[in-house]
Design an enzyme around this catalytic site. Structure first.
Site, mmCIF file in Angstrom:
data_model
loop_
_atom_site.group_PDB
_atom_site.id
_atom_site.type_symbol
_atom_site.label_atom_id
_atom_site.label_comp_id
_atom_site.label_asym_id
_atom_site.label_seq_id
_atom_site.Cartn_x
_atom_site.Cartn_y
_atom_site.Cartn_z
ATOM 1 N N SER A 8 -24.353 -18.562 11.224
ATOM 2 C CA SER A 8 -23.831 -17.354 10.591
ATOM 3 C C SER A 8 -24.233 -16.159 11.450
ATOM 4 O O SER A 8 -24.970 -16.292 12.428
ATOM 5 C CB SER A 8 -24.381 -17.191 9.173
ATOM 6 O OG SER A 8 -25.687 -16.653 9.193
ATOM 7 N N GLU A 60 -27.346 -18.364 15.265
ATOM 8 C CA GLU A 60 -27.394 -17.076 14.588
ATOM 9 C C GLU A 60 -26.694 -16.019 15.430
ATOM 10 O O GLU A 60 -26.947 -15.901 16.630
ATOM 11 C CB GLU A 60 -28.842 -16.637 14.342
ATOM 12 C CG GLU A 60 -29.550 -17.416 13.263
ATOM 13 C CD GLU A 60 -30.934 -16.860 12.955
ATOM 14 O OE1 GLU A 60 -31.430 -17.132 11.849
ATOM 15 O OE2 GLU A 60 -31.524 -16.165 13.812
ATOM 16 N N CYS A 61 -25.820 -15.255 14.811
ATOM 17 C CA CYS A 61 -25.135 -14.127 15.437
ATOM 18 C C CYS A 61 -24.458 -14.574 16.735
ATOM 19 O O CYS A 61 -23.467 -15.277 16.694
ATOM 20 C CB CYS A 61 -26.102 -12.973 15.655
ATOM 21 S SG CYS A 61 -25.269 -11.368 15.806
ATOM 22 N N GLY A 62 -24.972 -14.190 17.903
ATOM 23 C CA GLY A 62 -24.361 -14.628 19.155
ATOM 24 C C GLY A 62 -24.307 -16.133 19.280
ATOM 25 O O GLY A 62 -23.337 -16.696 19.799
ATOM 26 N N TYR A 118 -23.971 -18.177 16.820
ATOM 27 C CA TYR A 118 -22.885 -18.563 15.917
ATOM 28 C C TYR A 118 -21.542 -18.435 16.620
ATOM 29 O O TYR A 118 -20.675 -19.318 16.516
ATOM 30 C CB TYR A 118 -22.955 -17.663 14.684
ATOM 31 C CG TYR A 118 -21.920 -17.886 13.610
ATOM 32 C CD1 TYR A 118 -21.620 -19.157 13.135
ATOM 33 C CD2 TYR A 118 -21.282 -16.791 13.019
ATOM 34 C CE1 TYR A 118 -20.697 -19.337 12.114
ATOM 35 C CE2 TYR A 118 -20.363 -16.962 11.998
ATOM 36 C CZ TYR A 118 -20.073 -18.238 11.548
ATOM 37 O OH TYR A 118 -19.164 -18.408 10.534
#
Length: 436
Positions: free
Chosen positions: A424, A326-328, A330
């Site tokens: 994502s 997730e985020c970082g 990803y």
């Protein structure tokens, strides 16, 4: 559980410092605490933990079902906590585009009295209009005390107290202006608690100020008032990513929600932690690996050189182990990450994307997600997106989510999935609806 919420008319009023000081002061008095942060913020909860010695849960009235919030509150009671101390987000009534999901909504759901922290630096008698308006705006949200912050002098304090006296809202205390009672910040908010070298001294100083300037007995009277209703205890939780989940946890991967871990454990999952920055590998028997968000852009060179970590994640993906970022996280699953200086660092290369922190653009808001496969969640989800990094190159691959914003506007598809690897920029918080 009995408790109270620290809220404010707007961001920057000082509610985080007040919350931290009160948590430490109450801990010193022997209270068993349950710290809570309203909304999706990852950074403040780590400060709450440092101040109280107890894990802090995010309770998000927009992204979480009311039943989940109530269940998490009940879980804190089961763990022995006696006083729930919630810190609001933004202004008390600020939420999504339609105002839903505000700190006021959380206070109403958990029947928490609100203590309003007001920045008094540039006002005197006008404070009466502000506090009166906030106290009358929603009759189902009870503002039962005010803390005057950044008071300039005894004369200033007297003027403020005089203006508020006719309203009948108790003034619990007046805090003097003190530049030392501020916390360092960076692009996603406060500097992380683990990176604050003088944090313990700061917390002790903040607690001393609260003890000296706030009527703690009057505050106790507020949180001990009879509750108007009780929370429900049982609710379905998000399915775990696997039976044995290895979670990356260090300064590069610090943004994870405690309620997810608590819910996964309740559904029988085992959770272990490892540090990519220390070049650690996940446990060999893990059947799922979770790379949460954080600050990989600040540690990209170390991550690029973490050979044991890189090899272990690649081998796990080759075996079909679920790997989710997730985020970082990803960004780390992608091919390269460009840092703020424009230097490109090789990442894990498990997803066909390249990201950049040099080419920054703010992406912020609540999201409604429709999963498109690749994860154990087959129901609509609620999530939050908050990052400055941008995708600069992306090759064709299956998408992970169909995305709408909080108002329902279609934002297209987001995220990638290749085999058992997916990710994502969305931070998943809860599913939408009441069926698991």
């Amino acid at each position: 559980m009995k408790g109270f919420m620290i809220a404010a008319p707007a961001s920057g009023s000082g509610k985080t410092t007040v919350t931290l000081g009160l948590l430490r002061a109450l801990k010193r008095r022997g209270e068993v605490l349950a710290p809570v942060k309203a909304g999706p913020d990852y950074i403040d909860p780590a400060y709450h933990r440092a101040a109280s010695g107890v894990d802090c849960f995010n309770l998000d009235p927009w992204a979480m079902r009311p039943g989940l919030i109530s269940a998490l509150s009940s879980r804190m009671t089961e763990s022995g906590a006696r006083v729930l101390v919630a810190e609001g987000m933004m202004g008390l009534f600020d939420g999504a585009i339609d105002g839903k999901g505000s700190s006021a909504d959380l206070a109403r759901l958990l029947d928490l009295p609100v203590v309003l922290v007001v920045d008094c630096a540039r006002q005197s008698h006008s404070i009466a209009a502000l506090v009166w308006g906030f106290s009358q705006f929603r009759k189902d949200v009870l503002i039962e005390g005010v803390i005057l912050n950044r008071v300039g002098s005894p004369r200033h304090e007297a003027m403020l107290r005089g203006a508020l006296a006719p309203l009948g809202v108790p003034v619990l205390g007046a805090l003097p202006r003190d530049p030392a009672l501020s916390l360092p910040e960076r692009h996603l908010g406060l500097v992380q608690a683990d990176e604050h070298a003088g944090l313990e001294s700061f917390l002790e100083q903040a607690a001393d100020v609260m003890e000296a300037h706030i009527d703690m007995d009057a505050l106790q009277t507020i949180w001990l008032r009879p509750k108007r209703y009780d929370a429900m205890a049982n609710v379905a939780r998000l399915k775990p990513l696997g039976n044995r989940i290895a979670v990356a946890r260090d300064d590069a991967f610090a943004f994870a929600y405690m309620h997810l871990f608590e819910g996964w454990r309740r559904r029988g999952a085992e959770i272990s932690f490892f540090s990519p920055l220390a070049d650690e590998a996940p446990k060999a028997d893990a059947d799922a690996i979770y790379l949460p968000g954080g600050y990989p852009e600040l540690h990209a060179q170390r991550l690029a050189g973490a050979s044991r970590f890189r090899t272990a994640i690649g081998d796990a993906a080759a075996r079909g182990v679920t790997v989710y970022g997730e985020c970082g996280g990803y960004m780390v699953l992608g091919k390269t990450l460009e840092d703020a200086a424009g230097v490109h660092h090789p990442m894990l290369g498990l997803l066909p994307l390249e990201t950049s922190f040099a080419r920054r653009k703010l992406h912020l808001g609540y999201r409604l997600l429709e999963p498109l496969g690749g994860l154990p969640w087959d129901m609509p989800l609620k999530a939050h997106e908050f990052h400055y990094a941008s995708i600069v190159r992306e090759e064709k691959a299956d998408r992970l989510f169909r995305v709408r914003d909080a108002s329902g506007e279609n934002l297209g598809e987001a995220g990638l999935r290749v085999g058992s690897v997916s990710g994502s920029f969305m931070h998943v918080i809860d599913f939408s609806g009441e069926a698991a």
